[in-house]
Enzyme design. Sequence first.
Site, PDB file in Angstrom:
ATOM      1  N   GLY A 132      -2.446  -4.933  -0.531  1.00  9.38           N
ATOM      2  CA  GLY A 132      -2.262  -3.606  -1.085  1.00  9.38           C
ATOM      3  C   GLY A 132      -0.898  -3.554  -1.737  1.00  9.38           C
ATOM      4  O   GLY A 132       0.109  -3.928  -1.124  1.00  9.38           O
ATOM      5  N   ALA A 133      -0.845  -3.111  -3.000  1.00 10.99           N
ATOM      6  CA  ALA A 133       0.407  -3.197  -3.757  1.00 10.99           C
ATOM      7  C   ALA A 133       1.601  -2.562  -3.041  1.00 10.99           C
ATOM      8  O   ALA A 133       2.661  -3.191  -2.923  1.00 10.99           O
ATOM      9  CB  ALA A 133       0.218  -2.594  -5.149  1.00 10.99           C
TER      10      ALA A 133
ATOM     11  N   ASP B  72      -2.919  -1.772  -8.664  1.00  8.21           N
ATOM     12  CA  ASP B  72      -1.907  -2.791  -8.410  1.00  8.21           C
ATOM     13  C   ASP B  72      -0.854  -2.830  -9.506  1.00  8.21           C
ATOM     14  O   ASP B  72       0.270  -3.272  -9.269  1.00  8.21           O
ATOM     15  CB  ASP B  72      -2.569  -4.160  -8.266  1.00  8.21           C
ATOM     16  CG  ASP B  72      -3.255  -4.305  -6.918  1.00  8.21           C
ATOM     17  OD1 ASP B  72      -2.633  -4.881  -6.008  1.00  8.21           O
ATOM     18  OD2 ASP B  72      -4.385  -3.821  -6.763  1.00  8.21           O
TER      19      ASP B  72
END
EC number: 5.3.1.23
Length: 344
Positions: free
Chosen positions: A56-57, A243
């Site tokens: 997860g960014a 992202d």
Amino acid sequence: MPVPPLPLHVPAVGWSPDLRALRILDQRLLPGAQEVRDLVQLEEIVEAIRTLAVRGAPAIGVAAAIGLVVALEVDSGGQETRARALLADYAARLQRARPTAVNLGWAIDRLVRTAHRTAVGSMLAALRAEAEAIRAEDVAMCEAIGQHGLAVVPDGARVLTHCNAGALATAGIGTALAPLYMAHARGRALTVYADETRPLRQGARLTAWELSRAGISVSVLPDGAAASLLSQGLVDLVIVGADRIAANGDVANKVGTYGVALAAAAHHVPFYVAAPGSTIDPHTATGRDIVIEHRDADELGELPPGVPAWNPAFDVTPRALIRGYITDRGFVEPPFTLADYAGR
């Protein structure tokens, strides 16, 4: 109103209790096992990011920031001169771990800039403070995204999401799932559909797990069924994370997002992207300029001998398919500039 509690026993990413290590919840093992790992060595931190133990960014950004600090402290023995000598190499190795997620480079750049402007004798303390600021800011940004996103999640909403952009993808309550947690806390009834998200099944393994733990109604569907679901009028809106968001509004997100956006547009279902300002990259003009990470063929399962695989981790959804961008600063519209980007 009070922020809903995390649907996890521990945050997905943060400091260990003694503040000497990066603590992660190993997401490769979910939902079968909940294993917390404390990491201090650079190589194990890079490997955790590369292999999606933490993903997860926003979470990657937090992990990189805390990870850089603890690795420098351990490997330098607390000696600033040694830490300064290691900084550039460690920063570069972390940035190479996953090239598409902009938050990773954003967090590392913040720490490098902090080191360069800090007086001799106080660099390690300054880096530690900056890493904690990045973590705390992510928690606050998630809460703000949730509050702003309430505007598009009415009582009774039927929501489709792709991949996982919830508490497992951040240090807080998530991005795409934050408005759902806020709506649930206010007593709004929700029905959530989570795409399986092949090949690593983040929707089935992670999104369904955390939503069900929070008491939110969630069903999993195979990726190929999303268009059929939308065609039957069973979805009121789509919310996904991101992202990287290019200056023109194109969005890189987990592969399969583009197909969901196309199907949503075909059936006149609004498609929203939820992300913090740190995911907006005004230095990347369009989606064509985003470097797309490709993953190993073994993620696809058994293949016939000699058959190659094309396995991109992300795809790019054009701005034209996106109804709105829900950020910690509210709803924003491209073109994006430095003013839209947190910390640039």
